[in-house]
Design a protein around this motif. Structure first.
Motif, PDB file in Angstrom:
ATOM      1  N   MET A  33     -15.205 -66.310 -42.875  1.00  0.00           N
ATOM      2  CA  MET A  33     -16.236 -65.777 -42.190  1.00  0.00           C
ATOM      3  C   MET A  33     -17.062 -64.362 -42.352  1.00  0.00           C
ATOM      4  N   GLN A  34     -16.169 -63.722 -43.567  1.00  0.00           N
ATOM      5  CA  GLN A  34     -16.596 -62.686 -43.990  1.00  0.00           C
ATOM      6  C   GLN A  34     -17.924 -62.558 -44.357  1.00  0.00           C
ATOM      7  N   PRO A  35     -18.127 -63.471 -45.592  1.00  0.00           N
ATOM      8  CA  PRO A  35     -19.650 -63.373 -45.974  1.00  0.00           C
ATOM      9  C   PRO A  35     -20.865 -63.408 -44.854  1.00  0.00           C
ATOM     10  N   TYR A  36     -20.485 -64.334 -44.042  1.00  0.00           N
ATOM     11  CA  TYR A  36     -21.437 -64.657 -42.707  1.00  0.00           C
ATOM     12  C   TYR A  36     -21.493 -63.481 -41.815  1.00  0.00           C
ATOM     13  N   SER A  37     -20.680 -62.732 -41.695  1.00  0.00           N
ATOM     14  CA  SER A  37     -20.550 -61.482 -41.093  1.00  0.00           C
ATOM     15  C   SER A  37     -21.404 -60.394 -41.560  1.00  0.00           C
ATOM     16  N   LEU A  38     -21.259 -60.454 -42.905  1.00  0.00           N
ATOM     17  CA  LEU A  38     -22.055 -59.580 -43.953  1.00  0.00           C
ATOM     18  C   LEU A  38     -23.533 -59.772 -43.669  1.00  0.00           C
TER      19      LEU A  38
END
Length: 138
Positions: A33-38
């Protein structure tokens, strides 16, 4: 404004569905989920950066604002505010909404192609390039 909200929600929800389907264990979800959050944070800052740091964006037709209002990642954040203060003409709003709708349709097609292949995936987390290769195969 309601249409812009729905399209923006669909854009980010489809990407979240793809990210969620690419993991098979709960332990991998936070990392996936880190790239999505970014992407969400990037969209927010791209939409509000001109208004926060330049007085030029308070004038109608600032070039940086016009780009951010048509860029699909930031337009769900910037269009409602610009529409409420009367900064955009109706043709500009229609063009921006059509661009956002086209990108929602594009993401929906990609997610639909890949989702059924990766929803039952077991094993290690799929990388972004693996997902892109799956989209091209079907």
């Amino acid at each position: 404004i309601f249409v812009i909200f729905i399209l923006g929600f669909l854009f980010y929800a489809l990407i979240a569905a793809l990210v969620g389907a690419s993991v098979s264990r709960m332990e991998d979800l936070a990392q996936a989920m880190q790239p999505y959050s970014l992407l969400g944070v990037l969209g927010f800052y791209l939409a509000y950066f001109p208004a926060m740091f330049t007085m030029d964006s308070l004038e109608t037709g600032a070039a940086s604002d016009n780009v951010m209002q048509t860029f699909p990642v930031s337009s769900p954040f910037s269009l409602p505010a610009a529409l409420m203060v009367g900064k955009l003409s109706m043709p500009e709003v229609i063009v921006a909404v059509l661009i956002l709708a086209a990108f929602v349709a594009l993401v929906a097609v990609i997610v639909a192609r890949v989702y059924e292949m990766i929803i039952l995936h077991n094993g290690s987390r799929l990388k972004f390039m693996d997902i892109i290769k799956m989209a091209g195969r079907k």
